[in-house]
Design a protein around this motif. Structure first.
Motif, PDB file in Angstrom:
ATOM      1  N   ARG A   1     -19.407  42.338  32.130  1.00  0.00           N
ATOM      2  CA  ARG A   1     -20.445  41.411  32.593  1.00  0.00           C
ATOM      3  C   ARG A   1     -21.839  41.917  32.207  1.00  0.00           C
ATOM      4  O   ARG A   1     -22.735  41.139  31.895  1.00  0.00           O
TER       5      ARG A   1
ATOM      6  N   TYR B   1     -23.633  32.428  29.074  1.00  0.00           N
ATOM      7  CA  TYR B   1     -23.071  33.719  29.498  1.00  0.00           C
ATOM      8  C   TYR B   1     -21.579  33.474  29.630  1.00  0.00           C
ATOM      9  O   TYR B   1     -21.093  32.995  30.636  1.00  0.00           O
ATOM     10  N   GLY B   2     -20.848  33.691  28.550  1.00  0.00           N
ATOM     11  CA  GLY B   2     -19.425  33.368  28.505  1.00  0.00           C
ATOM     12  C   GLY B   2     -19.086  32.993  27.077  1.00  0.00           C
ATOM     13  O   GLY B   2     -19.974  32.601  26.307  1.00  0.00           O
ATOM     14  N   VAL B   3     -17.805  33.116  26.723  1.00  0.00           N
ATOM     15  CA  VAL B   3     -17.424  32.757  25.356  1.00  0.00           C
ATOM     16  C   VAL B   3     -17.209  31.252  25.227  1.00  0.00           C
ATOM     17  O   VAL B   3     -17.446  30.660  24.181  1.00  0.00           O
TER      18      VAL B   3
ATOM     19  N   SER C   1     -12.986  37.922  32.905  1.00  0.00           N
ATOM     20  CA  SER C   1     -13.991  38.764  32.234  1.00  0.00           C
ATOM     21  C   SER C   1     -14.760  39.605  33.256  1.00  0.00           C
ATOM     22  O   SER C   1     -15.755  40.250  32.903  1.00  0.00           O
TER      23      SER C   1
ATOM     24  N   LEU D   1     -16.227  40.328  25.697  1.00  0.00           N
ATOM     25  CA  LEU D   1     -15.317  40.124  26.835  1.00  0.00           C
ATOM     26  C   LEU D   1     -13.845  40.083  26.431  1.00  0.00           C
ATOM     27  O   LEU D   1     -12.951  40.054  27.286  1.00  0.00           O
TER      28      LEU D   1
ATOM     29  N   ARG E   1      -9.207  27.615  29.803  1.00  0.00           N
ATOM     30  CA  ARG E   1      -9.892  26.623  30.614  1.00  0.00           C
ATOM     31  C   ARG E   1      -8.851  25.707  31.220  1.00  0.00           C
ATOM     32  O   ARG E   1      -7.833  25.392  30.592  1.00  0.00           O
TER      33      ARG E   1
ATOM     34  N   MET F   1     -22.214  40.981  28.618  1.00  0.00           N
ATOM     35  CA  MET F   1     -22.411  39.531  28.485  1.00  0.00           C
ATOM     36  C   MET F   1     -23.848  39.144  28.827  1.00  0.00           C
ATOM     37  O   MET F   1     -24.485  38.341  28.140  1.00  0.00           O
TER      38      MET F   1
ATOM     39  N   ARG G   1     -23.812  29.576  32.448  1.00  0.00           N
ATOM     40  CA  ARG G   1     -22.568  30.351  32.412  1.00  0.00           C
ATOM     41  C   ARG G   1     -21.477  29.476  31.815  1.00  0.00           C
ATOM     42  O   ARG G   1     -21.585  28.244  31.826  1.00  0.00           O
ATOM     43  N   GLY G   2     -20.413  30.110  31.341  1.00  0.00           N
ATOM     44  CA  GLY G   2     -19.349  29.388  30.650  1.00  0.00           C
ATOM     45  C   GLY G   2     -18.854  28.177  31.408  1.00  0.00           C
ATOM     46  O   GLY G   2     -18.757  27.072  30.870  1.00  0.00           O
ATOM     47  N   GLU G   3     -18.542  28.384  32.682  1.00  0.00           N
ATOM     48  CA  GLU G   3     -17.934  27.297  33.443  1.00  0.00           C
ATOM     49  C   GLU G   3     -18.943  26.242  33.872  1.00  0.00           C
ATOM     50  O   GLU G   3     -18.579  25.133  34.247  1.00  0.00           O
TER      51      GLU G   3
ATOM     52  N   HIS H   1     -11.255  32.820  38.692  1.00  0.00           N
ATOM     53  CA  HIS H   1     -11.929  32.849  37.385  1.00  0.00           C
ATOM     54  C   HIS H   1     -12.622  34.202  37.178  1.00  0.00           C
ATOM     55  O   HIS H   1     -13.848  34.270  37.073  1.00  0.00           O
TER      56      HIS H   1
HETATM   57  C1  8YV Z   1     -17.234  33.757  32.511  1.00  0.00           C
HETATM   58  C2  8YV Z   1     -15.895  32.380  30.936  1.00  0.00           C
HETATM   59  O1  8YV Z   1     -16.453  33.602  33.600  1.00  0.00           O
HETATM   60  O2  8YV Z   1     -16.322  33.463  28.930  1.00  0.00           O
HETATM   61  C3  8YV Z   1     -16.089  32.408  29.482  1.00  0.00           C
HETATM   62  O3  8YV Z   1     -16.020  31.349  28.871  1.00  0.00           O
HETATM   63  O4  8YV Z   1     -15.506  31.439  31.514  1.00  0.00           O
HETATM   64  C4  8YV Z   1     -16.126  33.628  31.675  1.00  0.00           C
HETATM   65  O5  8YV Z   1     -16.002  34.781  30.979  1.00  0.00           O
HETATM   66  C5  8YV Z   1     -18.256  32.990  33.076  1.00  0.00           C
HETATM   67  O6  8YV Z   1     -19.069  32.398  32.178  1.00  0.00           O
HETATM   68  C6  8YV Z   1     -18.979  33.849  34.100  1.00  0.00           C
HETATM   69  O7  8YV Z   1     -19.590  33.064  34.958  1.00  0.00           O
END
Ligand code: 8YV
Length: 315
Positions: A290, A74-76, A284, A100, A234, A293, A52-54, A281
């Protein structure tokens, strides 16, 4: 067909877990009682990482997987992925842009309105019986007619700008260069100068080592005691110590934050500040986004393992 082994670094909603398990041999690192031991055992079998993104994928995890081919985020944002190491090793990295964008922009606007019009405070006021006991809540601030600044006019920043314009706010932005897709918005290269002429400053730039603490003491204090900073990008883009100190001493009016250093274990000083709106957080975090994503994150993995072109590779 033998399913490729992938390492999953954090949980997804059930609607993603089921198809992920159907397509891949999934190893859930976050469920392991001893993640290091698990990594040593299964590392060599891993060909893909689903993250995931974070959470990203750091050097330690990537090094534990000598046969890794792809990291699908899973995230931008992919700032938490060790991109240099991936490049060196020829590991593909994909993310989930576009799907997102609108929801993240909506959430930034929701935070601005929520803060300026005391939505959370007002809800607590009614629930806590204070309306009855103490009377009316103190007044908020209007947003229309005010000056908004956007730091980072990428996809999300652009959509924030469109929404701010619809709220009759004056829009200006800062970026590495003037953008031809900006509407009639003013370009101000220097973030501190943008901050000086803004009542509300949106931080929407993609994080990297180059943007670390780009919002430092100078930018923060340029906003002044009436200014508001909203971060939907971020945490690393903002110097948190400088932010907390300015908020505590009234050198900055308020902040609305969806992202934090060490989240979810955030700096407890934020919780003592009445002029901060804190969010977990979730910019999105709509069911629709979701789902999109999750699907895109899986499509990238599937494309890679079937020898097709990646859908959304990181540039
Ligand atoms: C998602 C994010 O929170 O897209 C990103 O970079 O941080 C978020 O959209 C995250 O990846 C979901 O866990």
């Amino acid at each position: 067909m033998v399913k490729p082994h992938i390492l999953q670094l954090g949980p997804y909603p059930e609607w993603d877990e089921t198809p992920l398990k159907a397509a891949f041999q999934v190893h859930r690192l976050f469920d392991a009682s001893e993640p290091q031991v698990m990594l040593e055992e299964i590392g060599p079998s891993i060909r893909g990482i689903a993250t995931r993104g974070e959470l990203g994928a750091d050097r330690k995890i990537i090094e534990a997987c000598p046969n890794l081919e792809i990291v699908s985020v899973y995230g931008v944002g992919y700032d938490a992925v060790d991109l240099d190491l991936c490049r060196q090793r020829g590991i593909c990295v994909t993310n989930t842009p576009d799907v997102l964008t609108n929801d993240v922009a909506d959430f930034g606007i929701a935070m601005m309105l929520g803060l300026s019009r005391n939505l959370v405070v007002g809800d607590n006021w009614v629930r806590g019986g204070r309306w009855l006991r103490d009377g009316n809540l103190s007044l908020g601030n209007r947003v229309w007619g005010k000056r908004a600044g956007i730091i980072g006019l990428g996809r999300i920043g652009f959509q924030v700008g469109r929404r701010l314009a619809a709220f009759d706010m004056e829009v200006a932005y800062s970026d590495l260069s003037e953008k031809d897709y900006a509407l009639n918005w003013t370009f101000i290269a220097d973030p501190a100068e943008l901050a000086r002429r803004s009542d509300v400053l949106f931080v929407t730039l993609a994080a990297s080592s180059a943007t670390k603490h780009i919002i430092g003491p100078e930018v923060i204090e340029s906003m002044g005691p009436q200014g508001t900073i909203i971060n939907i990008s971020r945490a690393s883009n903002i110097d948190e110590d400088a932010l907390i100190s300015a908020l505590a001493n009234g050198r900055l009016g308020a902040a609305a934050l969806d992202v934090f250093e060490n989240e979810p274990k955030i700096d407890p000083r934020f919780l003592d500040l009445p002029n901060v709106m804190v969010q977990p957080h979730q910019a999105s975090g709509t069911i629709e986004t979701r789902k999109a994503m999750g699907q895109l994150m899986r499509e990238n993995l599937t494309a890679h393992f079937s020898g097709r072109e990646l859908v959304t590779p990181v540039a």
